[in-house]
Design a protein around this motif. Structure first.
Motif, PDB file in Angstrom:
ATOM      1  N   TYR A   9      -8.814 -20.508 -37.119  1.00  0.00           N
ATOM      2  CA  TYR A   9      -9.296 -19.612 -36.049  1.00  0.00           C
ATOM      3  C   TYR A   9      -8.752 -18.178 -36.136  1.00  0.00           C
ATOM      4  CZ  TYR A   9     -10.878 -17.943 -31.546  1.00  0.00           C
ATOM      5  OH  TYR A   9     -11.494 -17.208 -30.568  1.00  0.00           O
ATOM      6  N   ARG A  25      -9.149  -7.086 -25.053  1.00  0.00           N
ATOM      7  CA  ARG A  25      -8.046  -7.875 -24.489  1.00  0.00           C
ATOM      8  C   ARG A  25      -6.976  -6.928 -23.939  1.00  0.00           C
ATOM      9  NH1 ARG A  25      -8.756 -13.277 -26.777  1.00  0.00           N
ATOM     10  NH2 ARG A  25      -9.734 -13.168 -28.816  1.00  0.00           N
ATOM     11  N   GLU A  38      -5.469 -19.445 -17.343  1.00  0.00           N
ATOM     12  CA  GLU A  38      -6.265 -19.120 -18.526  1.00  0.00           C
ATOM     13  C   GLU A  38      -7.003 -20.373 -18.985  1.00  0.00           C
ATOM     14  OE1 GLU A  38      -4.449 -17.030 -21.844  1.00  0.00           O
ATOM     15  OE2 GLU A  38      -6.140 -17.610 -23.130  1.00  0.00           O
ATOM     16  N   ILE A  39      -8.319 -20.259 -19.063  1.00  0.00           N
ATOM     17  CA  ILE A  39      -9.176 -21.386 -19.475  1.00  0.00           C
ATOM     18  C   ILE A  39      -9.360 -21.327 -20.993  1.00  0.00           C
ATOM     19  CG2 ILE A  39     -11.498 -22.387 -19.240  1.00  0.00           C
ATOM     20  CD1 ILE A  39     -10.142 -22.360 -16.564  1.00  0.00           C
ATOM     21  N   VAL A  45      -4.085 -16.562 -28.376  1.00  0.00           N
ATOM     22  CA  VAL A  45      -4.297 -15.153 -28.764  1.00  0.00           C
ATOM     23  C   VAL A  45      -3.989 -14.201 -27.606  1.00  0.00           C
ATOM     24  CG1 VAL A  45      -6.016 -13.499 -29.616  1.00  0.00           C
ATOM     25  CG2 VAL A  45      -6.094 -15.864 -30.381  1.00  0.00           C
ATOM     26  N   GLU A  61      -6.154 -26.105 -22.191  1.00  0.00           N
ATOM     27  CA  GLU A  61      -6.842 -26.189 -23.491  1.00  0.00           C
ATOM     28  C   GLU A  61      -7.016 -27.678 -23.814  1.00  0.00           C
ATOM     29  OE1 GLU A  61      -8.271 -24.279 -25.988  1.00  0.00           O
ATOM     30  OE2 GLU A  61      -8.448 -26.235 -26.947  1.00  0.00           O
ATOM     31  N   MET A  66      -4.976 -27.037 -31.126  1.00  0.00           N
ATOM     32  CA  MET A  66      -4.920 -25.649 -30.633  1.00  0.00           C
ATOM     33  C   MET A  66      -3.611 -25.435 -29.857  1.00  0.00           C
ATOM     34  SD  MET A  66      -7.613 -23.660 -31.244  1.00  0.00           S
ATOM     35  CE  MET A  66      -9.355 -23.661 -31.647  1.00  0.00           C
ATOM     36  N   SER A  85      -9.336 -29.823 -19.419  1.00  0.00           N
ATOM     37  CA  SER A  85     -10.629 -29.162 -19.583  1.00  0.00           C
ATOM     38  C   SER A  85     -10.973 -28.398 -18.316  1.00  0.00           C
ATOM     39  CB  SER A  85     -11.721 -30.197 -19.831  1.00  0.00           C
ATOM     40  OG  SER A  85     -11.516 -30.796 -21.078  1.00  0.00           O
ATOM     41  N   ALA A  86     -11.796 -27.384 -18.487  1.00  0.00           N
ATOM     42  CA  ALA A  86     -12.172 -26.541 -17.350  1.00  0.00           C
ATOM     43  C   ALA A  86     -12.973 -27.316 -16.314  1.00  0.00           C
ATOM     44  CB  ALA A  86     -12.994 -25.358 -17.856  1.00  0.00           C
ATOM     45  N   GLU A  87     -13.600 -28.404 -16.733  1.00  0.00           N
ATOM     46  CA  GLU A  87     -14.407 -29.191 -15.790  1.00  0.00           C
ATOM     47  C   GLU A  87     -13.546 -30.022 -14.853  1.00  0.00           C
ATOM     48  OE1 GLU A  87     -14.868 -29.060 -19.068  1.00  0.00           O
ATOM     49  OE2 GLU A  87     -17.004 -29.088 -19.612  1.00  0.00           O
ATOM     50  N   ILE A 108     -18.048 -24.636 -23.557  1.00  0.00           N
ATOM     51  CA  ILE A 108     -17.784 -25.625 -22.507  1.00  0.00           C
ATOM     52  C   ILE A 108     -19.011 -26.531 -22.334  1.00  0.00           C
ATOM     53  CG2 ILE A 108     -17.480 -25.842 -20.008  1.00  0.00           C
ATOM     54  CD1 ILE A 108     -15.499 -23.592 -20.115  1.00  0.00           C
TER      55      ILE A 108
HETATM   56  C1  LIG Z   1     -13.583 -19.759 -29.468  1.00  0.00           C
HETATM   57  S1  LIG Z   1     -12.150 -20.487 -28.833  1.00  0.00           S
HETATM   58  C2  LIG Z   1     -11.439 -19.145 -27.859  1.00  0.00           C
HETATM   59  C3  LIG Z   1      -9.947 -19.196 -27.800  1.00  0.00           C
HETATM   60  C4  LIG Z   1      -9.275 -18.046 -27.032  1.00  0.00           C
HETATM   61  N1  LIG Z   1      -9.602 -18.097 -25.640  1.00  0.00           N
HETATM   62  C5  LIG Z   1      -9.618 -16.698 -27.604  1.00  0.00           C
HETATM   63  O1  LIG Z   1      -9.957 -15.785 -26.851  1.00  0.00           O
HETATM   64  O2  LIG Z   1      -9.499 -16.510 -28.813  1.00  0.00           O
HETATM   65  C6  LIG Z   1     -12.816 -21.551 -27.561  1.00  0.00           C
HETATM   66  C7  LIG Z   1     -11.755 -22.448 -26.938  1.00  0.00           C
HETATM   67  O3  LIG Z   1     -12.315 -23.092 -25.792  1.00  0.00           O
HETATM   68  C8  LIG Z   1     -11.829 -24.414 -25.782  1.00  0.00           C
HETATM   69  N2  LIG Z   1     -12.719 -25.255 -24.957  1.00  0.00           N
HETATM   70  C9  LIG Z   1     -13.835 -25.915 -25.331  1.00  0.00           C
HETATM   71  N3  LIG Z   1     -14.337 -26.628 -24.323  1.00  0.00           N
HETATM   72  C10 LIG Z   1     -13.504 -26.418 -23.271  1.00  0.00           C
HETATM   73  C11 LIG Z   1     -13.476 -26.921 -21.944  1.00  0.00           C
HETATM   74  N4  LIG Z   1     -14.403 -27.752 -21.497  1.00  0.00           N
HETATM   75  N5  LIG Z   1     -12.477 -26.513 -21.141  1.00  0.00           N
HETATM   76  C12 LIG Z   1     -11.530 -25.652 -21.581  1.00  0.00           C
HETATM   77  N6  LIG Z   1     -11.505 -25.154 -22.835  1.00  0.00           N
HETATM   78  C13 LIG Z   1     -12.478 -25.538 -23.673  1.00  0.00           C
HETATM   79  C14 LIG Z   1     -11.823 -24.811 -27.239  1.00  0.00           C
HETATM   80  O4  LIG Z   1     -11.027 -25.951 -27.491  1.00  0.00           O
HETATM   81  C15 LIG Z   1     -11.287 -23.547 -27.888  1.00  0.00           C
HETATM   82  O5  LIG Z   1      -9.892 -23.534 -27.956  1.00  0.00           O
END
Ligand SMILES: C[S@@+](CC[C@H](N)C(=O)[O-])C[C@H]1O[C@@H](n2cnc3c(N)ncnc32)[C@H](O)[C@@H]1O
Length: 196
Positions: A9, A25, A38-39, A45, A61, A66, A85-87, A108
């Motif tokens: 990543y 950012r 933070e979701i 990052v 997360e 991760m 998870s955010a849900e 998500i």
């Molecule tokens: C593209 S990465 C972004 C990471 C970071 N926030 C950034 O800005 O670089 C997307 C992240 O969202 C997480 N993610 C996916 N589904 C999610 C969910 N339902 N709830 C919370 N996080 C989730 C993934 O595991 C992943 O770490």
């Protein structure tokens, strides 16, 4: 897939960070204060951008690989990383001054449910800050996003190129600020609880 994504990543994102995301950012996260949720913290990052005016960050997360990487980026500020998870956010109602998500809502599974959870844990006068890529307003580009998304989701950890995150946010919150970049595909949203 999550393990491979966590491994590549930061390197894969480096050019985009240099071109745009580092600036966004820095501009927005360094202004935050109070208690922050933070979701989808990913590899952590965002952690280096939180200023001293932030009291505490709960970073959630779902992917353990991760989280392992994110833990290495925790610095002086109190940051707690939880596998959630955010849900389904394990926090009481009305807890946070700010909820942030950067490049997360594309991935998500149930974004409506996630927004309801965010609304629940956000204080009545709290704000949200999202930096997301979204569905294009240009028909040709949106068509391409629709065509690419089924395959892209499989290689990029459920990332939907064509998700209309601004419309989704507006169903649950009142958008107070919006800025756009990269032919309006990248957007910064700030929003507050909708008054009833
Ligand atoms: C593209 S990465 C972004 C990471 C970071 N926030 C950034 O800005 O670089 C997307 C992240 O969202 C997480 N993610 C996916 N589904 C999610 C969910 N339902 N709830 C919370 N996080 C989730 C993934 O595991 C992943 O770490």
């Amino acid at each position: 897939m999550g393990k491979i994504m966590s491994f590549v990543y930061d390197t894969a994102m480096a050019p985009l960070e240099r071109m745009l995301f580092h600036r966004l950012r820095k501009q927005h996260l360094t202004q935050l204060s109070g208690t922050v949720l933070e979701i989808g913290a990913g590899t952590g990052v965002n952690f280096k951008y939180y200023p001293d005016t932030v009291d505490f960050v709960l970073a959630i997360e779902p992917e353990s690989s991760m989280i392992q990487r994110a833990k290495k980026k925790v610095h002086a500020l109190p940051i707690s990383i939880k596998q959630q998870s955010a849900e389904d956010i394990d926090a009481p109602d009305n807890t946070f001054d700010v909820v942030i998500a950067t490049l997360v809502f594309c991935s998500i599974d149930q974004p409506d449910k996630a927004l309801e959870e965010i609304k629940r844990v956000l204080k009545p006068n709290g704000t949200i800050l999202f930096i997301e890529h979204v569905r294009s307003e240009e028909p040709a580009l949106a068509w391409l996003q629709d065509k690419l998304t089924p395959a892209w989701r499989h290689v990029a950890d459920n990332c939907h190129l064509n998700r209309d995150t601004g419309r989704l946010i507006a169903t649950t919150f009142t958008i107070t600020y919006q800025a756009h970049y990269a032919r309006k595909i990248v957007r910064v949203f700030k929003a507050k609880q909708t008054d009833h």
